[in-house]
Design an enzyme around this catalytic site. Structure first.
Site, PDB file in Angstrom:
ATOM      1  N   ASN A 207      34.689  38.783  44.366  1.00 26.52           N
ATOM      2  CA  ASN A 207      35.314  40.025  44.456  1.00 26.52           C
ATOM      3  C   ASN A 207      34.602  41.125  44.428  1.00 26.52           C
ATOM      4  OD1 ASN A 207      37.936  41.180  44.635  1.00 26.52           O
ATOM      5  ND2 ASN A 207      37.853  41.750  42.507  1.00 26.52           N
TER       6      ASN A 207
ATOM      7  N   LYS B 201      43.474  34.621  29.518  1.00 29.25           N
ATOM      8  CA  LYS B 201      42.786  35.508  28.443  1.00 29.25           C
ATOM      9  C   LYS B 201      43.083  35.139  27.272  1.00 29.25           C
ATOM     10  CE  LYS B 201      40.784  38.231  31.335  1.00 29.25           C
ATOM     11  NZ  LYS B 201      39.300  38.299  31.653  1.00 29.25           N
TER      12      LYS B 201
ATOM     13  N   LEU C 172      47.662  51.439  40.398  1.00 28.35           N
ATOM     14  CA  LEU C 172      48.155  52.543  40.818  1.00 28.35           C
ATOM     15  C   LEU C 172      46.928  53.850  41.134  1.00 28.35           C
ATOM     16  CD1 LEU C 172      50.526  54.624  40.662  1.00 28.35           C
ATOM     17  CD2 LEU C 172      49.804  55.347  38.253  1.00 28.35           C
TER      18      LEU C 172
ATOM     19  N   TYR D 108      33.591  45.849  39.367  1.00 26.87           N
ATOM     20  CA  TYR D 108      33.982  47.363  38.822  1.00 26.87           C
ATOM     21  C   TYR D 108      33.683  47.687  37.505  1.00 26.87           C
ATOM     22  CZ  TYR D 108      37.255  51.257  37.740  1.00 26.87           C
ATOM     23  OH  TYR D 108      37.781  52.191  37.242  1.00 26.87           O
TER      24      TYR D 108
ATOM     25  N   SER E  34      41.961  41.583  27.651  1.00 24.12           N
ATOM     26  CA  SER E  34      42.769  42.585  28.527  1.00 24.12           C
ATOM     27  C   SER E  34      44.015  42.837  27.633  1.00 24.12           C
ATOM     28  CB  SER E  34      43.352  41.870  29.686  1.00 24.12           C
ATOM     29  OG  SER E  34      44.417  42.773  30.269  1.00 24.12           O
TER      30      SER E  34
ATOM     31  N   TYR F 195      47.215  34.505  34.655  1.00 23.92           N
ATOM     32  CA  TYR F 195      46.079  35.361  34.566  1.00 23.92           C
ATOM     33  C   TYR F 195      46.031  35.541  33.012  1.00 23.92           C
ATOM     34  CZ  TYR F 195      43.279  39.650  33.840  1.00 23.92           C
ATOM     35  OH  TYR F 195      42.344  40.478  33.503  1.00 23.92           O
TER      36      TYR F 195
HETATM   37  P1  NAD Z   1      36.195  42.729  39.123  1.00 23.81           P
HETATM   38  O1  NAD Z   1      36.855  41.640  40.103  1.00 23.81           O
HETATM   39  O2  NAD Z   1      35.693  43.843  39.937  1.00 23.81           O
HETATM   40  O3  NAD Z   1      34.827  41.944  38.592  1.00 23.81           O
HETATM   41  C1  NAD Z   1      34.553  40.660  38.086  1.00 23.81           C
HETATM   42  C2  NAD Z   1      33.494  40.012  38.812  1.00 23.81           C
HETATM   43  O4  NAD Z   1      33.368  38.540  38.559  1.00 23.81           O
HETATM   44  C3  NAD Z   1      33.442  40.231  40.440  1.00 23.81           C
HETATM   45  O5  NAD Z   1      32.136  40.748  40.672  1.00 23.81           O
HETATM   46  C4  NAD Z   1      33.606  38.646  40.900  1.00 23.81           C
HETATM   47  O6  NAD Z   1      32.835  38.317  42.079  1.00 23.81           O
HETATM   48  C5  NAD Z   1      32.946  37.964  39.760  1.00 23.81           C
HETATM   49  N1  NAD Z   1      33.461  36.464  39.251  1.00 23.81           N
HETATM   50  C6  NAD Z   1      34.573  36.021  39.283  1.00 23.81           C
HETATM   51  N2  NAD Z   1      34.468  34.638  39.245  1.00 23.81           N
HETATM   52  C7  NAD Z   1      33.218  34.203  38.964  1.00 23.81           C
HETATM   53  C8  NAD Z   1      32.571  33.354  38.775  1.00 23.81           C
HETATM   54  N3  NAD Z   1      33.507  32.085  39.014  1.00 23.81           N
HETATM   55  N4  NAD Z   1      31.145  33.118  38.714  1.00 23.81           N
HETATM   56  C9  NAD Z   1      30.584  34.283  38.955  1.00 23.81           C
HETATM   57  N5  NAD Z   1      31.114  35.344  39.190  1.00 23.81           N
HETATM   58  C10 NAD Z   1      32.373  35.503  39.315  1.00 23.81           C
HETATM   59  O7  NAD Z   1      37.055  42.932  38.270  1.00 23.81           O
HETATM   60  P2  NAD Z   1      36.846  44.014  36.982  1.00 23.81           P
HETATM   61  O8  NAD Z   1      37.911  44.792  36.892  1.00 23.81           O
HETATM   62  O9  NAD Z   1      35.366  44.453  36.927  1.00 23.81           O
HETATM   63  O10 NAD Z   1      36.851  43.379  35.592  1.00 23.81           O
HETATM   64  C11 NAD Z   1      36.109  42.480  34.896  1.00 23.81           C
HETATM   65  C12 NAD Z   1      36.593  41.676  33.676  1.00 23.81           C
HETATM   66  O11 NAD Z   1      37.560  42.802  32.757  1.00 23.81           O
HETATM   67  C13 NAD Z   1      37.393  40.606  34.353  1.00 23.81           C
HETATM   68  O12 NAD Z   1      37.455  39.477  33.503  1.00 23.81           O
HETATM   69  C14 NAD Z   1      39.059  41.115  33.921  1.00 23.81           C
HETATM   70  O13 NAD Z   1      39.914  40.277  33.804  1.00 23.81           O
HETATM   71  C15 NAD Z   1      38.860  42.149  32.865  1.00 23.81           C
HETATM   72  N6  NAD Z   1      39.841  43.095  32.953  1.00 23.81           N
HETATM   73  C16 NAD Z   1      39.856  43.836  34.151  1.00 23.81           C
HETATM   74  C17 NAD Z   1      41.008  44.966  33.918  1.00 23.81           C
HETATM   75  C18 NAD Z   1      41.264  45.764  35.266  1.00 23.81           C
HETATM   76  O14 NAD Z   1      42.445  46.410  35.276  1.00 23.81           O
HETATM   77  N7  NAD Z   1      40.227  45.947  36.042  1.00 23.81           N
HETATM   78  C19 NAD Z   1      41.979  44.868  32.901  1.00 23.81           C
HETATM   79  C20 NAD Z   1      41.700  44.312  31.622  1.00 23.81           C
HETATM   80  C21 NAD Z   1      40.934  43.320  31.681  1.00 23.81           C
HETATM   81  N1  UFG Z   2      52.648  51.296  40.092  1.00 21.16           N
HETATM   82  C1  UFG Z   2      53.517  52.039  41.198  1.00 21.16           C
HETATM   83  N2  UFG Z   2      53.124  51.980  42.360  1.00 21.16           N
HETATM   84  C2  UFG Z   2      51.853  51.367  42.704  1.00 21.16           C
HETATM   85  C3  UFG Z   2      51.175  50.719  41.804  1.00 21.16           C
HETATM   86  C4  UFG Z   2      51.530  50.842  40.431  1.00 21.16           C
HETATM   87  O1  UFG Z   2      54.481  52.766  40.733  1.00 21.16           O
HETATM   88  O2  UFG Z   2      51.605  51.200  43.848  1.00 21.16           O
HETATM   89  C5  UFG Z   2      53.046  51.725  38.592  1.00 21.16           C
HETATM   90  C6  UFG Z   2      53.181  50.241  38.028  1.00 21.16           C
HETATM   91  O3  UFG Z   2      54.560  49.838  38.432  1.00 21.16           O
HETATM   92  C7  UFG Z   2      52.856  50.603  36.374  1.00 21.16           C
HETATM   93  C8  UFG Z   2      51.628  51.566  36.750  1.00 21.16           C
HETATM   94  O4  UFG Z   2      51.848  51.955  38.059  1.00 21.16           O
HETATM   95  O5  UFG Z   2      54.189  50.901  36.011  1.00 21.16           O
HETATM   96  C9  UFG Z   2      50.425  50.892  36.341  1.00 21.16           C
HETATM   97  O6  UFG Z   2      50.391  49.948  37.497  1.00 21.16           O
HETATM   98  P1  UFG Z   2      49.067  49.249  37.536  1.00 21.16           P
HETATM   99  O7  UFG Z   2      49.041  47.957  38.361  1.00 21.16           O
HETATM  100  O8  UFG Z   2      47.876  50.314  37.775  1.00 21.16           O
HETATM  101  O9  UFG Z   2      48.510  48.441  35.958  1.00 21.16           O
HETATM  102  P2  UFG Z   2      49.197  47.399  35.104  1.00 21.16           P
HETATM  103  O10 UFG Z   2      49.481  48.126  33.967  1.00 21.16           O
HETATM  104  O11 UFG Z   2      50.307  46.781  35.985  1.00 21.16           O
HETATM  105  O12 UFG Z   2      47.968  46.267  34.849  1.00 21.16           O
HETATM  106  C10 UFG Z   2      46.652  46.555  34.796  1.00 21.16           C
HETATM  107  C11 UFG Z   2      45.843  45.228  35.428  1.00 21.16           C
HETATM  108  C12 UFG Z   2      46.492  44.134  34.928  1.00 21.16           C
HETATM  109  C13 UFG Z   2      45.964  44.064  33.197  1.00 21.16           C
HETATM  110  C14 UFG Z   2      46.884  45.525  32.648  1.00 21.16           C
HETATM  111  C15 UFG Z   2      46.600  45.627  31.242  1.00 21.16           C
HETATM  112  O13 UFG Z   2      46.077  45.333  36.612  1.00 21.16           O
HETATM  113  O14 UFG Z   2      45.527  43.096  35.158  1.00 21.16           O
HETATM  114  O15 UFG Z   2      46.378  46.497  33.419  1.00 21.16           O
HETATM  115  O16 UFG Z   2      44.926  45.932  31.126  1.00 21.16           O
HETATM  116  F1  UFG Z   2      46.328  43.021  32.514  1.00 21.16           F
END
Ligand code: NAD
Ligand code: UFG
Length: 336
Positions: free
Chosen positions: A35, A152, A199, A11, A124, A148
Site C-alpha cells: 500500500n 488491533k 474525509l 503514510y 487505533s 480490522y
Molecule cells: P499505510 O497503508 O500507508 O502504511 C502501512 C504500510 O505497511 C504500507 O506501506 C504497507 O505497504 C505496509 N505493509 C502492510 N502489510 C505489510 C506486511 N505484511 N509486510 C510488510 N509491510 C506491510 O497506513 P498508515 O496510515 O501509515 O498506517 C500505519 C499504521 O497505523 C497501520 O498499522 C494502521 O492500522 C495504523 N493506523 C492508521 C490510521 C489511519 O487512519 N491512517 C489510524 C489508526 C491506526
Molecule cells: N466522511 C464523509 N464523507 C466522506 C468520507 C468521510 O462524510 O467521503 C465522514 C465520515 O462519515 C466520518 C468522518 O467523515 O464521520 C471521518 O471519516 P474518516 O473515514 O475520515 O475516518 P473514520 O473516523 O471513519 O476512521 C478513521 C480510519 C479508521 C480508524 C479511525 C480511528 O479510517 O481506520 O479513523 O482511528 F480506525
C-alpha cells in the site's frame, strides 16, 4: 539508536522516518509495498539529507525477517506495517488476520529470538468501538466492530501476554485518532489507492477536480451541526509522538498505552468549512445517508500522553487543511 520501522514507506511511517532521522536516529525500513511506493522514502531522504536502509520484505516471510535481524543489530522496532481498510476487512477478514495478526506474531517471534525487546506499536482509536463515553481515555472498555478493529485488539492482547511472560519487554501501544495532513514540504503525504475513504483526502480530490463533490455521510447525528465529530491529528504531530515513545522506552516503562489525538473534536462541516477558508476554494457537497458503522463523536482526553510522554499536538485545523491541500496540489497523482 538503530530503529527498525516496519511499514515505513506508508503514510504515517514515512513521516515518522523524517522525525527519527532529524532526531539523529539510524533508520532501517522494511515494507512489502502493498500500500505504498518506495518513492516516499526517496522523498524522506531528500527532506532530511540522511540515508535510510530499505528492504522490500513481507512480515509473513519469517526466513527473510530472521535474516534481517541477523544482519543488523537493532535497538528498537516501530511497527506500522498492516492493512487498514475497515471495509476491505469486512469483505476479506482472513487477509486481515493473516497479514496483521500473523505478521505481527512473526515479528515478535523474531524479535524475541534476537533479544530485541523494545517496541512501539501502531494501534487505533477504533479499539474503543461504538462508545459514547467521551472524551476517550486509555482505560475505557474496548470493543471492535469489524475485523480490522479486532486485529488491533488482538495484537494489543498478544503484547500484554508477551510482556506478562517476560518483563524484559518494553512495549508502547499508541492508539491514533484520525491522522490527517502532510509534511509542510509538500513532498510526502497520504497516497490512497483508488477513491479515498477518509474525509480529508476525499475533500482534497474534490478540490483538485478529480472527484465531483463530497458526500457528507449524514447530518442527523447528535452533534452541534448534525455531522460526525472526530479528533483529527496532524501526521507530523503523530510522527513526533513516536520520538517521544522511543525516548520513553529508555526508562523501561513495561507495557503502556497512550491515545494520540488533540482532544479537540471537529465535525465534517467544520472540516469542510475550514478547508474552504484556509485554501480559498469552494468544495461542492451534498448530504447523503449515514455510513454504516460511523459513530456520532470520537475524541480523546490527551492528558496521559501529555503527562507521561511529554507529547502534545501543536498543529490545528488550519494546518491540517493547508498541508493536505499543498500535498494534493504538488502531487496530483500521489507518488505516481
Ligand atoms: P499505510 O497503508 O500507508 O502504511 C502501512 C504500510 O505497511 C504500507 O506501506 C504497507 O505497504 C505496509 N505493509 C502492510 N502489510 C505489510 C506486511 N505484511 N509486510 C510488510 N509491510 C506491510 O497506513 P498508515 O496510515 O501509515 O498506517 C500505519 C499504521 O497505523 C497501520 O498499522 C494502521 O492500522 C495504523 N493506523 C492508521 C490510521 C489511519 O487512519 N491512517 C489510524 C489508526 C491506526
Ligand atoms: N466522511 C464523509 N464523507 C466522506 C468520507 C468521510 O462524510 O467521503 C465522514 C465520515 O462519515 C466520518 C468522518 O467523515 O464521520 C471521518 O471519516 P474518516 O473515514 O475520515 O475516518 P473514520 O473516523 O471513519 O476512521 C478513521 C480510519 C479508521 C480508524 C479511525 C480511528 O479510517 O481506520 O479513523 O482511528 F480506525
Amino acid at each position: 539508536m538503530r530503529i527498525l520501522v516496519t511499514g515505513g514507506a506508508g503514510y504515517i511511517g514515512s513521516h515518522a522516518c523524517v522525525e527519527l532521522l532529524e532526531s539523529g536516529h539510524e533508520v532501517i525500513v522494511i515494507d512489502n509495498l502493498s500500500n505504498s511506493k518506495e518513492m516516499s522514502l526517496s522523498r524522506v531522504k531528500e527532506i532530511t539529507g540522511h540515508d535510510i536502509k530499505f528492504y522490500t520484505l513481507d512480515l509473513l516471510d519469517k526466513v527473510k525477517l530472521n535474516q534481517l535481524f541477523s544482519d543488523h543489530s537493532i535497538d528498537s522496532v516501530i511497527h506500522f506495517a498492516g492493512l487498514k481498510s475497515v471495509a476491505e476487512s469486512i469483505v476479506n477478514p482472513l487477509a486481515y488476520y493473516r497479514n496483521n495478526v500473523s505478521g505481527s506474531v512473526n515479528l515478535f517471534d523474531v524479535m524475541t529470538k534476537h533479544n530485541v525487546k523494545n517496541l512501539v506499536f501502531s494501534s487505533s482509536a477504533t479499539v474503543y468501538g461504538l462508545t459514547d463515553s467521551l472524551p476517550l481515555k486509555e482505560n475505557c472498555p474496548l470493543s471492535a466492530e469489524n475485523p480490522y478493529g479486532r486485529t488491533k485488539i488482538m495484537i494489543e492482547e498478544i503484547l500484554r501476554d508477551l510482556h506478562d511472560s517476560d518483563n524484559a519487554w518494553n512495549i508502547i501501544s499508541l492508539r491514533y485518532f484520525n491522522p490527517v495532513g502532510a509534511h509542510a514540504s509538500g513532498r510526502i503525504g497520504e497516497d490512497p489507492s483508488g477513491i479515498p475513504n477518509n474525509l480529508l483526502p476525499y475533500i482534497s480530490q474534490v478540490a483538485i477536480g478529480k472527484l465531483k463533490q463530497l458526500t457528507v455521510y449524514g447530518n442527523d447525528y447528535a452533534t452541534h451541526d448534525g455531522t460526525c465529530i472526530r479528533d483529527y491529528v496532524h501526521v507530523v504531530d503523530l510522527a513526533k509522538g513516536h520520538i517521544s515513545a522511543i525516548e520513553k522506552l529508555d526508562s523501561h516503562p513495561g507495557l503502556v498505552i497512550y491515545n494520540l489525538g488533540t482532544g479537540n473534536g471537529y465535525s465534517v462541516m467544520d472540516m469542510l468549512g475550514s478547508f474552504e477558508r484556509a485554501n480559498n476554494i469552494a468544495i461542492p457537497y451534498t448530504i447523503g445517508p449515514r455510513r454504516p458503522g460511523d459513530i456520532d463523536a470520537s475524541y480523546t482526553d490527551p492528558g496521559l500522553a501529555m503527562s507521561e510522554l511529554g507529547w502534545q499536538a501543536n498543529l490545528g485545523i488550519e494546518d491540517f487543511c493547508r498541508d493536505a491541500w499543498r500535498w494534493q496540489q504538488d502531487n496530483p497523482n500521489g507518488y505516481e
